[in-house]
Design a protein around this motif. Structure first.
Motif, PDB file in Angstrom:
ATOM      1  N   ASN A 207       0.828  -1.215   0.000  1.00 19.29           N
ATOM      2  CA  ASN A 207       0.000   0.000   0.000  1.00 19.29           C
ATOM      3  C   ASN A 207       0.863   1.266   0.000  1.00 19.29           C
ATOM      4  O   ASN A 207       0.642   2.209   0.782  1.00 19.29           O
ATOM      5  N   ILE A 208       1.826   1.304  -0.885  1.00 20.05           N
ATOM      6  CA  ILE A 208       2.707   2.475  -0.998  1.00 20.05           C
ATOM      7  C   ILE A 208       2.006   3.553  -1.819  1.00 20.05           C
ATOM      8  O   ILE A 208       1.551   3.303  -2.930  1.00 20.05           O
ATOM      9  N   ASN A 209       1.922   4.740  -1.254  1.00 18.81           N
ATOM     10  CA  ASN A 209       1.305   5.882  -1.945  1.00 18.81           C
ATOM     11  C   ASN A 209       2.239   7.081  -1.808  1.00 18.81           C
ATOM     12  O   ASN A 209       2.344   7.664  -0.719  1.00 18.81           O
ATOM     13  N   PRO A 210       2.932   7.458  -2.881  1.00 20.72           N
ATOM     14  CA  PRO A 210       3.896   8.564  -2.780  1.00 20.72           C
ATOM     15  C   PRO A 210       3.254   9.884  -2.392  1.00 20.72           C
ATOM     16  O   PRO A 210       3.931  10.775  -1.860  1.00 20.72           O
ATOM     17  N   LEU A 211       1.957  10.035  -2.638  1.00 18.96           N
ATOM     18  CA  LEU A 211       1.296  11.281  -2.270  1.00 18.96           C
ATOM     19  C   LEU A 211       1.243  11.475  -0.755  1.00 18.96           C
ATOM     20  O   LEU A 211       1.186  12.605  -0.272  1.00 18.96           O
ATOM     21  N   LYS A 212       1.264  10.379  -0.013  1.00 23.03           N
ATOM     22  CA  LYS A 212       1.214  10.477   1.448  1.00 23.03           C
ATOM     23  C   LYS A 212       2.434  11.226   1.983  1.00 23.03           C
ATOM     24  O   LYS A 212       2.318  12.135   2.818  1.00 23.03           O
ATOM     25  N   ASP A 213       3.613  10.844   1.499  1.00 19.72           N
ATOM     26  CA  ASP A 213       4.838  11.516   1.950  1.00 19.72           C
ATOM     27  C   ASP A 213       4.840  12.980   1.539  1.00 19.72           C
ATOM     28  O   ASP A 213       5.305  13.847   2.297  1.00 19.72           O
ATOM     29  N   LEU A 263      -8.328   6.646  -6.104  1.00 17.84           N
ATOM     30  CA  LEU A 263      -8.900   5.935  -7.245  1.00 17.84           C
ATOM     31  C   LEU A 263      -8.730   4.438  -7.001  1.00 17.84           C
ATOM     32  O   LEU A 263      -7.601   3.954  -6.848  1.00 17.84           O
ATOM     33  N   PRO A 264      -9.823   3.679  -6.957  1.00 23.16           N
ATOM     34  CA  PRO A 264      -9.750   2.280  -6.507  1.00 23.16           C
ATOM     35  C   PRO A 264      -8.976   1.354  -7.423  1.00 23.16           C
ATOM     36  O   PRO A 264      -8.593   0.265  -6.996  1.00 23.16           O
ATOM     37  N   PHE A 265      -8.718   1.761  -8.658  1.00 23.91           N
ATOM     38  CA  PHE A 265      -7.927   0.920  -9.552  1.00 23.91           C
ATOM     39  C   PHE A 265      -6.426   1.152  -9.359  1.00 23.91           C
ATOM     40  O   PHE A 265      -5.618   0.373  -9.851  1.00 23.91           O
ATOM     41  N   LEU A 266      -6.095   2.228  -8.640  1.00 27.24           N
ATOM     42  CA  LEU A 266      -4.688   2.573  -8.424  1.00 27.24           C
ATOM     43  C   LEU A 266      -4.239   2.359  -6.986  1.00 27.24           C
ATOM     44  O   LEU A 266      -3.091   1.998  -6.735  1.00 27.24           O
ATOM     45  N   PHE A 267      -5.145   2.614  -6.027  1.00 28.65           N
ATOM     46  CA  PHE A 267      -4.767   2.572  -4.615  1.00 28.65           C
ATOM     47  C   PHE A 267      -5.762   1.747  -3.808  1.00 28.65           C
ATOM     48  O   PHE A 267      -6.945   1.671  -4.141  1.00 28.65           O
ATOM     49  N   GLN A 268      -5.256   1.134  -2.746  1.00 31.78           N
ATOM     50  CA  GLN A 268      -6.139   0.463  -1.808  1.00 31.78           C
ATOM     51  C   GLN A 268      -7.032   1.493  -1.118  1.00 31.78           C
ATOM     52  O   GLN A 268      -6.637   2.651  -0.927  1.00 31.78           O
TER      53      GLN A 268
END
Length: 422
Positions: A207-213, A263-268
């Motif tokens: 569940n890596i999301n670069p936007l979080k950082d 977006l559910p196709f890109l992120f959990q």
């Protein structure tokens, strides 16, 4: 969060969580109690058959909950535009999502702050619109209009830097031809195909999301949540019940912004208090009704980056999917605009009183043909050159809109809802 309570504002399909406390309610800037109580709205939504019957006392047919949401809460004194001590006209902003195309909205906000003739009283945003709204508000609290402009630029620069090493890049041919499209990028083609057959739980188990950082490093969420006169709302979609969830400024965190842009196709799905959320655009892109309760101004300016109409029929699989997304992400907005048009028509016909209902004046800034010409793949283009191109488009669109319609603010709508919805 401390001292929070949840109140349902409009109908059974949407909720907004607001800070509690009697002190806040006693302030002059608080929402007045003339708005319909949430219990009344829930009651009318739960009994649609009863709502269609005339009331014994008046013989009038009660209005649906979505229309009752336009009952006046915080109201302006008298007619005409709301102005502050510096003579600026007040507006509320509604910011759409649209991936990288959100840089267009950055440009609109940047020019509005540079121009200085209007004051933004509140913002509601979804997805990329939520990120713009959060960055803008954080900068505004820190350093006023110039602080907002600096923070927006820092945020979009960080997004671009974060995508610099992505395999999804334009080809040399596209660069030479001056095309922003990623359609010919091997990285984009692989990514697009892969996400059609595998879920983010499979190809991104960590569940890596670069936007979080980026959000956590660029936005001071503690400062954002402190007491301030500015009203901010972001929306996400509850995966379990399909309803929209609206978060107000004093409860916004990085996770809630990520939920608005999930977006559910890109992120959990982003879980908040055990509830999974997807992109808010599915149920409100953006939601408008929180502005009815929180603002003294009746002027709402939509910054629209998802076209409602296209002249050509999509034929490729990618074009079809893009158009499906545009239609679905605009549907909730169109429903909200339809209710505003309905109430406006009843007011103009003398069937509703402006003493009890807000006469909303709608305005819109969009990207016109240049933004319409960009295909779906460009929403993943994180190049700084592309962001600044969109920013400049947004600045130019805002300049043209102000030149044509500044005098209309507070006086009349500049968006023809009846013609748009016909």
């Amino acid at each position: 969060m401390r001292g929070k309570r949840s109140s349902k504002f409009a109908g059974g399909n949407s909720t907004v969580t607001k800070p509690s406390g009697a002190k806040a309610a006693a302030k002059p800037s608080a929402v007045k109690s003339a708005a319909v109580k949430s219990s009344e709205l829930k009651s009318s939504a739960a009994k649609p058959s009863a709502a269609a019957q005339p009331t014994p006392a008046t013989g009038a047919v009660p209005l649906p909950p979505e229309v009752e949401a336009l009952r006046k809460g915080k109201t302006a004194a008298g007619n005409g535009p709301v102005r502050n001590a510096r003579g600026q006209k007040h507006v509320a902003l509604a910011l759409q999502g649209g991936g990288a195309h959100g840089a267009f909205t950055w440009g609109v906000l940047d020019y509005l702050m540079e121009d200085g003739r209007i004051a933004i009283e509140a913002i509601t945003g979804t997805s990329a619109g939520a990120m713009n709204a959060v960055a803008f508000t954080d900068g505004l609290i820190e350093g006023g209009p110039e602080g907002a402009r600096r923070q927006l630029e820092r945020f979009w620069r960080a997004v671009s830097d974060g995508g610099a090493m992505s395999p999804v890049q334009r080809t040399i041919v596209n660069r030479l031809l001056g095309s922003w499209s990623l359609d010919n990028s091997p990285g984009y083609q692989w990514f697009d195909m892969f996400t059609r057959y595998a879920s983010p739980y499979e190809f991104n188990p960590l569940n890596i999301n670069p936007l979080k950082d980026i959000l956590e490093s660029e936005i001071d969420f503690e400062r954002l949540r402190r007491d301030h006169h500015f009203h901010l709302f972001i929306a996400a979609t509850n995966v379990h019940n399909g309803k929209v969830k609206v978060f107000s400024r004093k409860e916004i965190t990085a996770e809630k912004v990520l939920a608005s842009a999930c977006l559910p196709f890109l992120f959990q799905a982003v879980e908040i208090d055990g509830v999974p959320y997807w992109d808010g655009g599915y149920m409100g892109n953006p939601v408008l009704w929180p502005l009815f309760y929180s603002c003294s101004t009746d002027d709402i300016l939509i910054v629209q980056i998802n076209p409602i109409e296209r002249d050509e029929t999509p034929r490729t699989a990618m074009e079809i999917q893009n158009r499906v997304n545009e239609i679905s992400f605009n549907s909730a907005l169109l429903n909200g605009l339809r209710m505003i048009e309905f109430v406006t028509r009843l007011i103009q016909e003398g069937k509703l009183s402006t003493e009890r209902y807000k006469h909303i004046k709608m305005h819109r800034i969009d990207g016109g043909k240049p933004l319409l010409a960009l295909n779906a793949s460009t929403k993943l283009n994180a190049e700084w050159e592309f962001f600044t191109y969109l920013r400049d488009l947004g600045r130019d669109a805002a300049r043209q809109w102000l030149e044509a319609h500044f005098d209309d603010i507070g006086e009349r709508s500049t968006l023809d809802l009846r013609g748009m919805l016909a």
